[in-house]
Design a protein around this motif. Sequence first.
Motif, short mmCIF file in Angstrom:
data_model
loop_
_atom_site.label_atom_id
_atom_site.label_comp_id
_atom_site.label_asym_id
_atom_site.label_seq_id
_atom_site.Cartn_x
_atom_site.Cartn_y
_atom_site.Cartn_z
N SER A 84 0.81 -1.21 0.00
CA SER A 84 0.00 0.00 0.00
C SER A 84 0.85 1.28 0.00
O SER A 84 0.61 2.18 -0.79
N SER A 92 -4.86 2.27 1.11
CA SER A 92 -5.58 2.21 -0.18
C SER A 92 -6.97 2.81 -0.05
O SER A 92 -7.44 3.52 -0.94
N HIS A 93 -7.64 2.54 1.07
CA HIS A 93 -8.97 3.12 1.29
C HIS A 93 -8.88 4.64 1.48
O HIS A 93 -9.69 5.39 0.92
N HIS A 120 -6.47 6.63 0.43
CA HIS A 120 -6.04 7.21 -0.85
C HIS A 120 -7.23 7.36 -1.80
O HIS A 120 -7.38 8.39 -2.47
N ARG A 121 -8.08 6.34 -1.84
CA ARG A 121 -9.27 6.42 -2.70
C ARG A 121 -10.18 7.54 -2.26
O ARG A 121 -10.72 8.29 -3.07
N ARG A 122 -10.35 7.69 -0.94
CA ARG A 122 -11.19 8.77 -0.41
C ARG A 122 -10.62 10.15 -0.73
O ARG A 122 -11.35 11.08 -1.05
N THR A 139 -8.32 11.01 -3.14
CA THR A 139 -8.06 11.33 -4.54
C THR A 139 -9.13 10.87 -5.51
O THR A 139 -9.17 11.32 -6.65
N GLY A 140 -9.96 9.94 -5.10
CA GLY A 140 -10.94 9.36 -6.01
C GLY A 140 -10.35 8.29 -6.90
O GLY A 140 -11.05 7.72 -7.73
N GLN A 141 -9.06 8.00 -6.74
CA GLN A 141 -8.40 6.98 -7.55
C GLN A 141 -8.34 5.68 -6.79
O GLN A 141 -8.15 5.65 -5.58
N VAL A 142 -8.51 4.58 -7.53
CA VAL A 142 -8.47 3.26 -6.93
C VAL A 142 -7.12 2.63 -7.20
O VAL A 142 -6.61 2.67 -8.32
N ASP A 143 -6.49 2.05 -6.16
CA ASP A 143 -5.24 1.31 -6.33
C ASP A 143 -5.57 -0.08 -6.85
O ASP A 143 -6.47 -0.74 -6.35
#
Length: 137
Positions: free
Chosen positions: A67, A120-121, A123-125, A127-131
Motif C-alpha cells: 500500500s 488504499s482506502h 487514498h481512494r477517499r 483522490t478518487g483513484q483506486v489502487d
Amino acid sequence: MSTFTGTSFGIRLLFAAILVFATYNPTGFSYSHWLIASFEGFSPLVAVLGIVLLIGWVVCLKATFDSLGPLGLVLGIALQASIVWLMMSWGWFSLDSVNVMAWVVLLMMTVLLAVGMSWSHLHRRLTGQVDVDEISD
C-alpha cells in the motif's frame, strides 16, 4: 465497494496493536518473553502461537508494503520520528527512559501498520483513484 469509516480504521489499529504488543512489550508479558522463558521446554502451544503471530506479521507487513511502498514507508517513519522529536522538545518524555522509548517505538509501529493496512482506502477517499495490483499473465 465497501465503505471505509473511522471504525474500519479503528479495527485495523486494534489488530495492529494486538499484534505488536503481543509480540513484545516492556511489561514482560509478551510472546518474546514467554519464548525466552520456555526455550528449554519448548512446547507445541508456543510453536502454534508463534506461527499465528508470524502469519499476522506477514499479512500486516505485506499490506503495508504494498500500500505505502518504499517512499511511503520512509515518509511515514520520518513523520513519526519528527513527531517524537517534537514531543521530546516539549519535555513530554526523554531518551533517558528505555521503557518509555520502547513504548513510543511500539506505538509508532502500530500506527504505521494500521495506516499501511488502511492506505488504499484513505487514498481512494482523498483522490478518487483506486489502487489496483498488477497481475502478470
